[in-house]
Design a protein around this motif. Structure first.
Motif, PDB file in Angstrom:
ATOM      1  N   THR A 147     -35.742 -75.691  38.164  1.00  0.00           N
ATOM      2  CA  THR A 147     -34.854 -74.669  38.718  1.00  0.00           C
ATOM      3  C   THR A 147     -34.707 -74.947  40.218  1.00  0.00           C
ATOM      4  OG1 THR A 147     -36.683 -73.202  39.230  1.00  0.00           O
ATOM      5  CG2 THR A 147     -35.665 -72.927  37.080  1.00  0.00           C
ATOM      6  N   PRO A 148     -33.597 -74.504  40.813  1.00  0.00           N
ATOM      7  CA  PRO A 148     -33.409 -74.744  42.243  1.00  0.00           C
ATOM      8  C   PRO A 148     -34.566 -74.212  43.089  1.00  0.00           C
ATOM      9  CG  PRO A 148     -31.431 -73.800  41.279  1.00  0.00           C
ATOM     10  CD  PRO A 148     -32.455 -73.794  40.215  1.00  0.00           C
ATOM     11  N   LYS A 149     -35.130 -73.081  42.676  1.00  0.00           N
ATOM     12  CA  LYS A 149     -36.256 -72.508  43.416  1.00  0.00           C
ATOM     13  C   LYS A 149     -37.423 -73.498  43.459  1.00  0.00           C
ATOM     14  CE  LYS A 149     -36.184 -67.530  43.207  1.00  0.00           C
ATOM     15  NZ  LYS A 149     -36.487 -66.385  42.396  1.00  0.00           N
ATOM     16  N   ILE A 150     -37.691 -74.087  42.293  1.00  0.00           N
ATOM     17  CA  ILE A 150     -38.800 -75.039  42.203  1.00  0.00           C
ATOM     18  C   ILE A 150     -38.476 -76.292  43.007  1.00  0.00           C
ATOM     19  CG2 ILE A 150     -40.075 -76.525  40.591  1.00  0.00           C
ATOM     20  CD1 ILE A 150     -40.923 -73.592  40.566  1.00  0.00           C
ATOM     21  N   ILE A 151     -37.217 -76.744  42.925  1.00  0.00           N
ATOM     22  CA  ILE A 151     -36.836 -77.940  43.685  1.00  0.00           C
ATOM     23  C   ILE A 151     -37.072 -77.691  45.178  1.00  0.00           C
ATOM     24  CG2 ILE A 151     -34.898 -79.434  44.344  1.00  0.00           C
ATOM     25  CD1 ILE A 151     -33.768 -78.945  41.502  1.00  0.00           C
ATOM     26  N   LEU A 152     -36.681 -76.513  45.637  1.00  0.00           N
ATOM     27  CA  LEU A 152     -36.897 -76.190  47.048  1.00  0.00           C
ATOM     28  C   LEU A 152     -38.379 -76.191  47.388  1.00  0.00           C
ATOM     29  CD1 LEU A 152     -34.522 -73.364  48.324  1.00  0.00           C
ATOM     30  CD2 LEU A 152     -34.575 -75.772  48.936  1.00  0.00           C
ATOM     31  N   SER A 153     -39.171 -75.625  46.476  1.00  0.00           N
ATOM     32  CA  SER A 153     -40.608 -75.562  46.752  1.00  0.00           C
ATOM     33  C   SER A 153     -41.204 -76.977  46.740  1.00  0.00           C
ATOM     34  CB  SER A 153     -41.297 -74.616  45.781  1.00  0.00           C
ATOM     35  OG  SER A 153     -42.094 -75.295  44.886  1.00  0.00           O
ATOM     36  N   LEU A 154     -40.661 -77.844  45.902  1.00  0.00           N
ATOM     37  CA  LEU A 154     -41.134 -79.234  45.873  1.00  0.00           C
ATOM     38  C   LEU A 154     -40.766 -79.946  47.179  1.00  0.00           C
ATOM     39  CD1 LEU A 154     -40.115 -80.111  42.210  1.00  0.00           C
ATOM     40  CD2 LEU A 154     -42.422 -80.202  43.084  1.00  0.00           C
ATOM     41  N   PHE A 155     -39.550 -79.686  47.657  1.00  0.00           N
ATOM     42  CA  PHE A 155     -39.123 -80.260  48.936  1.00  0.00           C
ATOM     43  C   PHE A 155     -40.047 -79.770  50.059  1.00  0.00           C
ATOM     44  CE2 PHE A 155     -34.661 -81.230  47.382  1.00  0.00           C
ATOM     45  CZ  PHE A 155     -34.729 -82.580  47.669  1.00  0.00           C
ATOM     46  N   LYS A 156     -40.329 -78.469  50.015  1.00  0.00           N
ATOM     47  CA  LYS A 156     -41.160 -77.858  51.048  1.00  0.00           C
ATOM     48  C   LYS A 156     -42.548 -78.497  51.065  1.00  0.00           C
ATOM     49  CE  LYS A 156     -42.863 -73.338  51.973  1.00  0.00           C
ATOM     50  NZ  LYS A 156     -42.950 -71.999  51.424  1.00  0.00           N
ATOM     51  N   THR A 157     -43.115 -78.617  49.867  1.00  0.00           N
ATOM     52  CA  THR A 157     -44.460 -79.225  49.773  1.00  0.00           C
ATOM     53  C   THR A 157     -44.426 -80.644  50.329  1.00  0.00           C
ATOM     54  OG1 THR A 157     -44.491 -78.114  47.640  1.00  0.00           O
ATOM     55  CG2 THR A 157     -46.399 -79.444  48.179  1.00  0.00           C
ATOM     56  N   GLU A 158     -43.375 -81.369  49.982  1.00  0.00           N
ATOM     57  CA  GLU A 158     -43.258 -82.757  50.415  1.00  0.00           C
ATOM     58  C   GLU A 158     -43.153 -82.827  51.942  1.00  0.00           C
ATOM     59  OE1 GLU A 158     -43.544 -85.272  48.479  1.00  0.00           O
ATOM     60  OE2 GLU A 158     -43.066 -86.878  49.922  1.00  0.00           O
ATOM     61  N   ILE A 159     -42.333 -81.937  52.497  1.00  0.00           N
ATOM     62  CA  ILE A 159     -42.151 -81.949  53.958  1.00  0.00           C
ATOM     63  C   ILE A 159     -43.473 -81.617  54.652  1.00  0.00           C
ATOM     64  CG2 ILE A 159     -41.005 -80.757  55.893  1.00  0.00           C
ATOM     65  CD1 ILE A 159     -38.546 -80.509  53.947  1.00  0.00           C
ATOM     66  N   ILE A 160     -44.146 -80.582  54.155  1.00  0.00           N
ATOM     67  CA  ILE A 160     -45.445 -80.209  54.751  1.00  0.00           C
ATOM     68  C   ILE A 160     -46.412 -81.393  54.650  1.00  0.00           C
ATOM     69  CG2 ILE A 160     -47.479 -78.718  54.475  1.00  0.00           C
ATOM     70  CD1 ILE A 160     -45.552 -76.520  53.500  1.00  0.00           C
ATOM     71  N   TYR A 161     -46.408 -82.015  53.505  1.00  0.00           N
ATOM     72  CA  TYR A 161     -47.319 -83.144  53.258  1.00  0.00           C
ATOM     73  C   TYR A 161     -47.011 -84.305  54.208  1.00  0.00           C
ATOM     74  CZ  TYR A 161     -49.925 -86.677  50.678  1.00  0.00           C
ATOM     75  OH  TYR A 161     -50.800 -87.654  50.327  1.00  0.00           O
ATOM     76  N   GLN A 162     -45.706 -84.599  54.340  1.00  0.00           N
ATOM     77  CA  GLN A 162     -45.301 -85.742  55.175  1.00  0.00           C
ATOM     78  C   GLN A 162     -45.523 -85.464  56.656  1.00  0.00           C
ATOM     79  OE1 GLN A 162     -44.515 -88.667  54.142  1.00  0.00           O
ATOM     80  NE2 GLN A 162     -44.230 -88.276  51.959  1.00  0.00           N
ATOM     81  N   LEU A 163     -45.248 -84.238  57.080  1.00  0.00           N
ATOM     82  CA  LEU A 163     -45.327 -83.933  58.506  1.00  0.00           C
ATOM     83  C   LEU A 163     -46.747 -83.654  58.982  1.00  0.00           C
ATOM     84  CD1 LEU A 163     -42.216 -81.622  59.093  1.00  0.00           C
ATOM     85  CD2 LEU A 163     -42.451 -84.058  59.549  1.00  0.00           C
ATOM     86  N   SER A 164     -47.594 -83.318  58.050  1.00  0.00           N
ATOM     87  CA  SER A 164     -48.924 -82.876  58.441  1.00  0.00           C
ATOM     88  C   SER A 164     -49.738 -84.013  59.047  1.00  0.00           C
ATOM     89  CB  SER A 164     -49.641 -82.312  57.231  1.00  0.00           C
ATOM     90  OG  SER A 164     -50.960 -82.087  57.574  1.00  0.00           O
ATOM     91  N   THR A 165     -50.391 -83.678  60.157  1.00  0.00           N
ATOM     92  CA  THR A 165     -51.282 -84.676  60.760  1.00  0.00           C
ATOM     93  C   THR A 165     -52.732 -84.370  60.382  1.00  0.00           C
ATOM     94  OG1 THR A 165     -51.260 -83.283  62.712  1.00  0.00           O
ATOM     95  CG2 THR A 165     -49.847 -85.256  62.754  1.00  0.00           C
ATOM     96  N   SER A 166     -52.902 -83.160  59.789  1.00  0.00           N
ATOM     97  CA  SER A 166     -54.271 -82.816  59.388  1.00  0.00           C
ATOM     98  C   SER A 166     -54.531 -83.353  57.980  1.00  0.00           C
ATOM     99  CB  SER A 166     -54.456 -81.303  59.438  1.00  0.00           C
ATOM    100  OG  SER A 166     -53.563 -80.708  58.540  1.00  0.00           O
TER     101      SER A 166
END
Lengths: 320, 483
Positions: A147-166
């Motif tokens: 669902t689009p909601k899940i796709i957005l949440s997957l994008f969000k997780t990916e962005i957090i994962y990629q940007l995180s320095t911790s």
């Protein structure tokens, strides 16, 4: 007509490119299903105990509390139908498997489909729900799978994962309440602390009403029971010990569950276990599990999950 | 096949390409394609009921041809009655048999004797009320010599089963649609683009507005005993938007699809919730059905001619029959009667035709008086919809009783529904767009954004919302399919 088709094409180019790109992302995205099944395959030689079930078992049984090597293959909303097939898909490979703990909750005998999650389970475990044709879902994960909601949440997780320095470890979407810096270990990742909003009468009432309704309206009981009996038989034939267990739920919340259904459920699992000559452990109202062990009304937090894991471990150790 | 399904998204382009690129040279072949495509479209739901449409088509085609040859008035009357009895007979059996049996049983039991009649497990063929009325209009018009009977069976079959409007209207008149079937269609760029735009708007109304409202309306109506009067008011308002979005959305998709194939169907909804009185509302709501009843029932009964008693009688008949057309339940009858009660004062004081023009035609905003009139009409409509939506009369009365209790002044209480964040902004956007487009056939018929990328951006926004909510609300059927 030429102009119409040309303009239509121009209009559609952007959405088509977006869908193709999103599909590429989704097909390579990690998920809890994928994590769990890959982890299980990796540890296949070591696993002695497998835990199956829905979110109650997923968050409520810490396999690291067991003396034997245990692995949690439960997942959110996972029905007995999927429990069985996810286990059987690699059963031959679990050479050392001795026990399978099957979560037998208030509503377990009353639902087989996981709703939209059927598709996600299909993508990551290959289990298809009742021979459903997944032609469209295979064609595009974006349009027909997630669902689009899940796709957005997957994008969000990916962005957090990629940007995180911790040290963020979790690169797949998880429920609110799970610490993103946590690590999945033996298929388990738990809730931190307590969801304060969940501990009120309104929430208890609402949640109980939902489950009461599932039980009340379901017409699947016979079919699911047969499926469960089939799983138990397969395990017994392979000298693996199946054990049914009911996870603890918060005592105040239990009052809102339909008492007749609760009693019927208990007698159903007593009957099934009696007939199959296997163990059934009902921890629904266990007084060993305290209020601080719950994340919300029917899910344990990490502390509670470890405690409950220990209880199950002790019960297994006391078997023989 | 549902308009908001993947099946239809595949079916429509295939038929479109075949229609304009393969059989475009030959009118007969185009009509064969329409008939075949329509049968596939209908059979997708349940192929067994294709026989019913085919039979109805054969009967009315045959009767039409016979009426063309027959000049004896009595024999013409007999032919007309055969058509009426066959069509209404099917409708009566499939839709009303159980209702009458159950009510007869209740009535006999009430008077102390029992009758031994069993209700049957009957499946209601989708769209039977719509295509039955469409074919009836043909035989009545031919009988009245308003229309020449056709001898082209294929075109007639395509007219009866025309897939865009087969299952939920608009109920087309033979005088409008049949001549279009019989003449060559040309592809018109503007019509096709308008058609796509109308389909887009229809999908938005159905998937974004109606289905979202349905989630809340169903929750509240299904558990109405648990809610306060203020919450029940919101439930009724949500249903009011649900039924409008659902049904007018379907009509928009039907009309838009027809435009892609070179057909012009009648407007079925003309922004009814901006009506200033109930008479205007009924000129703007489900126009194809209201005008059908007006032309084939109300006027033959004498219409508004004659004395006061005749006017009252005819008004009640048309509204009650209209209510009963929607379904075999007393709630629909009450809904119809309630609308008759709303309408009668206007008719009797000859004020039923005072609001013929679009509201606030010369300005952006309505006057205070118009706001008051629209609010009153809307409120009356909301009350009537409660009967339409309720499971039975008792449910509707209890619902209304709670609304008119002191709990009306409490804060609306929701259990787990975050309506403020999602539904209210959506409704606000929807009402604004509808208001801005109220002088047109559908709200986004002319989008006044000159710069194409920005115009596309607007359409993309609608598409994204449709995509977003299509997967969120997967189980919502079109309400009018059941009629």
């Amino acid at each position: 007509m030429v102009l119409f088709i040309k303009r239509l094409f121009v209009f559609m180019v952007l959405p088509i490119i977006m869908v193709i790109m999103t599909d590429g992302f989704l097909r390579n995205k990690n998920s809890l299903y994928k994590e769990k099944i890959q982890g299980a395959i990796q540890d296949k030689e070591k696993i002695e105990i497998i835990i199956l079930g829905n979110s109650h078992a997923n968050f409520g049984v810490d396999p690291n509390a067991f003396d034997k090597y245990a692995y949690n293959l439960a997942n959110v909303n996972q029905s007995i139908y999927f429990d069985k097939r996810i286990l059987l898909s690699h059963l031959d490979e679990y050479k050392n498997l001795k026990y399978v703990l099957i979560s037998a909750d208030f509503h377990s005998l009353y639902f087989s489909s996981q709703g939209i999650r059927d598709v996600w389970a299909y993508y990551d475990t290959g289990v298809n729900y009742k021979n459903k044709n997944y032609l469209f879902e295979d064609f595009s994960h974006t349009l027909f799978g997630y669902t689009p909601k899940i796709i957005l949440s997957l994008f969000k997780t990916e962005i957090i994962y990629q940007l995180s320095t911790s040290n963020i470890v979790v690169d797949f979407p998880v429920q609110k309440g799970v610490n993103l810096k946590d690590t999945i270990k033996n298929g388990f990742i738990g809730f931190e602390g307590k969801d304060v909003d969940a501990f009120n009468e309104n929430k208890f009432q609402r949640s109980a009403k939902k489950f009461n309704r599932v039980v009340e309206t379901s017409k699947e009981k016979l079919e699911i029971e047969e499926d469960l009996n089939g799983l138990i038989q397969i395990l017994i034939n392979r000298d693996i010990v199946p054990i049914l267990f009911t996870t603890p739920t918060f005592v105040e919340y239990n009052k809102y569950l339909n008492a007749n259904f609760v009693n019927l459920n208990k007698s159903d699992f007593d009957r099934i276990s009696g007939k199959q000559n296997i163990q059934y452990w009902n921890f629904m109202n266990s007084d060993l599990i305290k209020a601080e062990d719950f994340y919300d009304e029917d899910h344990l937090n990490k502390k509670g999950a470890f405690k409950f894991g220990k209880m199950l471990n002790d019960s297994i150790n006391n078997l023989y | 096949m549902l308009f908001n399904s993947i099946d239809f998204a595949i079916f429509l382009p295939i038929v479109f390409v075949l229609y304009w690129f393969v059989v475009n040279k030959n009118l007969k072949h185009q009509n064969i394609l329409i008939a075949l495509a329509s049968y596939v479209f209908y059979g997708w739901w349940d192929w067994r009921f294709l026989a019913l449409i085919l039979f109805s088509t054969l009967v009315d085609y045959g009767i039409g041809v016979s009426l063309g040859k027959e000049h004896n008035l009595n024999r013409r009357k007999i032919l007309l009655w055969i058509s009426i009895l066959v069509n209404l007979g099917f409708l009566g059996f499939f839709k009303y048999y159980n209702f009458f049996i159950d009510n007869f049983k209740s009535a006999f039991t009430f008077f102390g004797s029992a009758i031994n009649a069993n209700s049957l497990n009957i499946i209601l063929p989708v769209g039977i009320s719509f295509y039955t009325f469409q074919t009836l209009s043909y035989t009545i018009d031919v009988y009245k010599k308003r229309l020449e009977p056709t001898k082209d069976f294929i075109s007639f079959a395509a007219f009866v089963s025309f897939f865009p409007q087969l299952v939920a209207g608009p109920i087309e008149r033979a005088t409008n649609l049949l001549p279009q079937m019989l003449s060559k269609r040309q592809f018109e760029y503007n019509d096709a683009v308008d058609g796509l735009r109308q389909i887009l708007w229809g999908l938005f109304k159905k998937i974004v507005i109606a289905d979202n409202c349905a989630t809340y309306a169903n929750l509240i109506f299904n558990n109405s005993a648990d809610y306060s009067g203020s919450t029940l008011v919101l439930g009724a308002v949500f249903f009011t938007f649900q039924i409008y979005g659902d049904f007018s959305g379907y009509s928009d998709i039907a009309i838009g699809t027809s435009r892609l194939f070179g057909f012009k169907l009648m407007q079925n909804f003309a922004f009814p919730y901006f009506s200033r009185d109930i008479a205007e509302f009924w000129r703007r709501w489900h126009i194809s059905l209201s005008t059908w009843f007006r032309d084939y029932l109300y006027i033959p009964l004498g219409g508004s001619r004659g004395g006061t008693w005749m006017k009252v009688r005819n008004t009640f008949i048309i509204f009650i029959v209209s209510g009963f057309w929607h379904g075999a339940n007393w709630t629909f009858v009450i809904w119809g009667a309630l609308n008759a009660i709303y309408f009668l004062p206007l008719l009797l004081t000859k004020r039923n035709r005072q609001n013929m023009e679009v509201v606030a035609g010369d300005s952006y905003f309505p006057s205070k008086k118009e706001i008051g009139q629209m609010s009153l009409t809307f409120s009356l409509t909301v009350i009537a919809w409660i009967f339409f939506r309720a499971d039975n009369i008792e449910h509707a009365l209890n619902y209304l009783r709670e609304i008119f209790s002191s709990s009306l002044f409490s804060i609306p209480l929701y259990q787990g529904v975050n309506f403020l964040k999602v539904l209210f902004p959506l409704l606000l956007i929807f009402i604004t767009i509808e208001w801005l487009g109220r002088k047109r056939e559908f709200a986004i018929e002319k989008v006044k954004i000159k710069f194409r990328p920005f115009r596309y951006l607007f359409y993309y926004s609608l598409l994204i919302l449709i995509y977003w909510f299509a997967s969120e609300n997967v189980d919502q059927q079109f309400i009018y399919f059941q009629f």
